[in-house]
Design a protein around this motif. Structure first.
Motif, PDB file in Angstrom:
ATOM      1  N   VAL A 186       0.607  -1.418  -0.270  1.00 30.24           N
ATOM      2  CA  VAL A 186      -0.110   0.269   0.147  1.00 30.24           C
ATOM      3  C   VAL A 186       0.752   1.288  -0.424  1.00 30.24           C
ATOM      4  O   VAL A 186       1.731   1.418   0.710  1.00 30.24           O
ATOM      5  CB  VAL A 186      -0.969  -0.127   1.489  1.00 30.24           C
ATOM      6  N   VAL A 187       0.500   2.424  -0.839  1.00 31.25           N
ATOM      7  CA  VAL A 187       1.010   3.743  -1.029  1.00 31.25           C
ATOM      8  C   VAL A 187       0.233   4.605  -0.838  1.00 31.25           C
ATOM      9  O   VAL A 187      -0.201   4.338  -1.174  1.00 31.25           O
ATOM     10  CB  VAL A 187       1.964   3.758  -2.545  1.00 31.25           C
ATOM     11  N   LYS A 188       0.242   4.946  -0.243  1.00 33.28           N
ATOM     12  CA  LYS A 188      -0.119   6.705   0.278  1.00 33.28           C
ATOM     13  C   LYS A 188       0.894   7.711   0.166  1.00 33.28           C
ATOM     14  O   LYS A 188       1.926   7.747   0.209  1.00 33.28           O
ATOM     15  CB  LYS A 188      -0.827   6.489   1.734  1.00 33.28           C
ATOM     16  N   LEU A 189       0.568   8.260  -1.189  1.00 30.21           N
ATOM     17  CA  LEU A 189       0.772  10.261  -1.794  1.00 30.21           C
ATOM     18  C   LEU A 189       0.113  11.327  -1.504  1.00 30.21           C
ATOM     19  O   LEU A 189      -1.009  10.731  -1.410  1.00 30.21           O
ATOM     20  CB  LEU A 189       2.166   9.700  -2.136  1.00 30.21           C
ATOM     21  N   SER A 190       0.482  12.729  -1.637  1.00 33.05           N
ATOM     22  CA  SER A 190      -0.008  13.776  -1.403  1.00 33.05           C
ATOM     23  C   SER A 190       0.080  14.322  -2.740  1.00 33.05           C
ATOM     24  O   SER A 190       1.167  13.823  -3.485  1.00 33.05           O
ATOM     25  CB  SER A 190       0.641  14.591  -0.750  1.00 33.05           C
ATOM     26  N   ASP A 191      -1.002  15.280  -3.373  1.00 35.62           N
ATOM     27  CA  ASP A 191      -1.255  15.793  -4.323  1.00 35.62           C
ATOM     28  C   ASP A 191       0.574  16.392  -4.865  1.00 35.62           C
ATOM     29  O   ASP A 191       1.346  16.726  -5.711  1.00 35.62           O
ATOM     30  CB  ASP A 191      -1.766  16.653  -5.214  1.00 35.62           C
ATOM     31  N   GLU A 192       1.219  16.877  -3.614  1.00 42.47           N
ATOM     32  CA  GLU A 192       2.418  17.939  -3.566  1.00 42.47           C
ATOM     33  C   GLU A 192       3.539  17.004  -3.909  1.00 42.47           C
ATOM     34  O   GLU A 192       4.228  17.397  -4.637  1.00 42.47           O
ATOM     35  CB  GLU A 192       3.009  18.420  -2.022  1.00 42.47           C
ATOM     36  N   ASP A 193       3.616  15.331  -3.554  1.00 45.91           N
ATOM     37  CA  ASP A 193       4.126  14.403  -4.051  1.00 45.91           C
ATOM     38  C   ASP A 193       4.444  14.322  -4.776  1.00 45.91           C
ATOM     39  O   ASP A 193       5.251  14.929  -5.523  1.00 45.91           O
ATOM     40  CB  ASP A 193       4.035  13.860  -2.610  1.00 45.91           C
ATOM     41  N   VAL A 194       3.391  14.222  -5.690  1.00 47.38           N
ATOM     42  CA  VAL A 194       3.028  13.745  -6.652  1.00 47.38           C
ATOM     43  C   VAL A 194       4.180  15.104  -7.727  1.00 47.38           C
ATOM     44  O   VAL A 194       4.634  15.405  -8.938  1.00 47.38           O
ATOM     45  CB  VAL A 194       1.967  13.968  -7.286  1.00 47.38           C
ATOM     46  N   ALA A 195       3.473  16.525  -7.453  1.00 42.47           N
ATOM     47  CA  ALA A 195       3.889  17.617  -7.921  1.00 42.47           C
ATOM     48  C   ALA A 195       5.690  17.602  -8.128  1.00 42.47           C
ATOM     49  O   ALA A 195       6.089  18.120  -9.089  1.00 42.47           O
ATOM     50  CB  ALA A 195       3.462  18.860  -7.845  1.00 42.47           C
ATOM     51  N   TRP A 196       5.940  17.129  -7.082  1.00 41.38           N
ATOM     52  CA  TRP A 196       7.830  17.457  -6.965  1.00 41.38           C
ATOM     53  C   TRP A 196       8.423  15.791  -7.538  1.00 41.38           C
ATOM     54  O   TRP A 196       9.526  16.693  -8.250  1.00 41.38           O
ATOM     55  CB  TRP A 196       7.719  17.528  -5.341  1.00 41.38           C
ATOM     56  N   LEU A 197       7.962  15.022  -6.956  1.00 46.53           N
ATOM     57  CA  LEU A 197       8.300  13.861  -7.519  1.00 46.53           C
ATOM     58  C   LEU A 197       8.689  13.658  -9.249  1.00 46.53           C
ATOM     59  O   LEU A 197       8.483  13.280  -9.339  1.00 46.53           O
ATOM     60  CB  LEU A 197       8.096  13.003  -6.556  1.00 46.53           C
ATOM     61  N   CYS A 198       7.433  13.882 -10.066  1.00 43.50           N
ATOM     62  CA  CYS A 198       6.786  12.836 -10.814  1.00 43.50           C
ATOM     63  C   CYS A 198       5.828  14.924 -11.863  1.00 43.50           C
ATOM     64  O   CYS A 198       5.345  14.746 -12.141  1.00 43.50           O
ATOM     65  CB  CYS A 198       5.957  12.520 -11.137  1.00 43.50           C
TER      66      CYS A 198
END
Length: 317
Positions: A186-198
């Motif tokens: 299971v992975v939980k990430l935030s939309d901020e994580d998406v914006a910075w990492l990807c």
């Protein structure tokens, strides 16, 4: 499938949380500074304990005043520190500054490594995330623990909880993050994580790509807009709204969401050992939505109060 799993009579799933425990020095928009015990993984451990799950914390603190404060809070919350967790030269500090809307930005003073964790076979589930899963030299030690725990049959959850000021360039951090994703159920990430990492990739592209790395379930939080849930096997994806609340501050909100998510999945028989992993691999989106709804409720309860409040089962509607 949720019916038979729910009817099983089993011993409580013991969870190991691996990652940083530190002191948050929080400066409000009015300029006042208060210190309290925090750290993303520690907050998840406290959240799980508040929801009546047995949980141990493998971390890296000192025997200084701040370290003793962390030890005491762990004792009060019912979270046991694993042997070797108190070998640091000093206890790490996260300096958080709140803006007028209660959103936090962080500056860190820390070091991170990890002692070996004895008795990994005793844990049905392992959670990690944030700084401790990335920052060397401890990050590699975390991955070794995840891999070994999986060999014993434990399920794994992971929250990247990206901290750009500590994790270097996003393309380098993404490589490390995705090595953790590949070890997770299971992975939980935030939309901020998406914006910075990807950067340049849509939320849908990331949930699909990360699911293909190994996790059966990927959940993306979107602050006040709720969360997006994707089940890898069925390719089902659904957006859920967040409860409408009055935000005091966002400290610990993502950690509270993570604790609620893991709690709900454990209660549903979808985390907590090899049989639970098999059920999760066969789950549909309807099977996992109650756990995500619990996570949204625990996250909402946290932002209504100052600091990283950990809701209990009594708090849940």
């Amino acid at each position: 499938m949720s019916g038979p799993a729910a009817m099983e009579s089993v011993d409580p799933v013991r969870t190991l949380v691996v990652g940083e425990a530190l002191v948050d020095a929080v400066t409000t928009s009015a300029g006042a500074t208060l210190e309290h015990v925090g750290g993303s993984p520690a907050n998840v451990a406290f959240g799980l304990a508040a929801l009546d799950h047995p949980v141990d914390l493998a971390t890296w603190i000192a025997t200084d005043e701040r370290g003793r404060r962390i030890e005491e809070v762990c004792r009060q919350r019912g979270v046991a520190l694993t042997p070797g967790s108190q070998g640091a030269a000093f206890t790490s500090v996260a300096h958080a500054t709140l803006d007028a809307d209660g959103a936090a930005t962080y500056v860190f003073d820390l070091e991170w490594q990890l002692a070996s964790v004895p008795g990994l076979a005793a844990y049905g589930h392992v959670h990690t995330g944030s700084i401790g899963a990335v920052l060397p030299p401890g990050g590699e030690q975390v991955r070794e623990i995840l891999a070994e725990a999986r060999r014993f049959g434990a399920t794994v959850s992971y929250d990247p909880n990206a901290r750009p000021s500590l994790m270097g360039r996003p393309e380098q951090a993404r490589h490390t993050v995705e090595s953790n994703v590949a070890l997770s159920d299971v992975v939980k990430l935030s939309d901020e994580d998406v914006a910075w990492l990807c950067p340049g990739e849509s939320l849908d592209e990331v949930t699909r790509a990360w699911g293909e790395l190994g996790p059966a379930l990927v959940v993306v939080t979107r602050g006040g807009e709720g969360a997006v849930v994707r089940v890898t096997r069925t390719r089902e994806q659904q957006a859920l709204p967040a409860p409408v609340v009055q935000v005091v501050d966002t400290v610990g909100a993502g950690d509270s969401f993570m604790a609620g998510l893991v709690s709900g999945l454990i209660d549903a028989g979808l985390l907590g050992g090899p049989d639970a992993r098999a059920r999760l691999r066969q789950a549909t989106i309807d099977d996992v939505l109650p756990a995500v709804e619990r996570a949204l409720r625990t996250g909402a309860l946290t932002v209504e109060r100052a600091g990283a409040h950990a809701p209990t089962r009594i708090d849940l509607p």
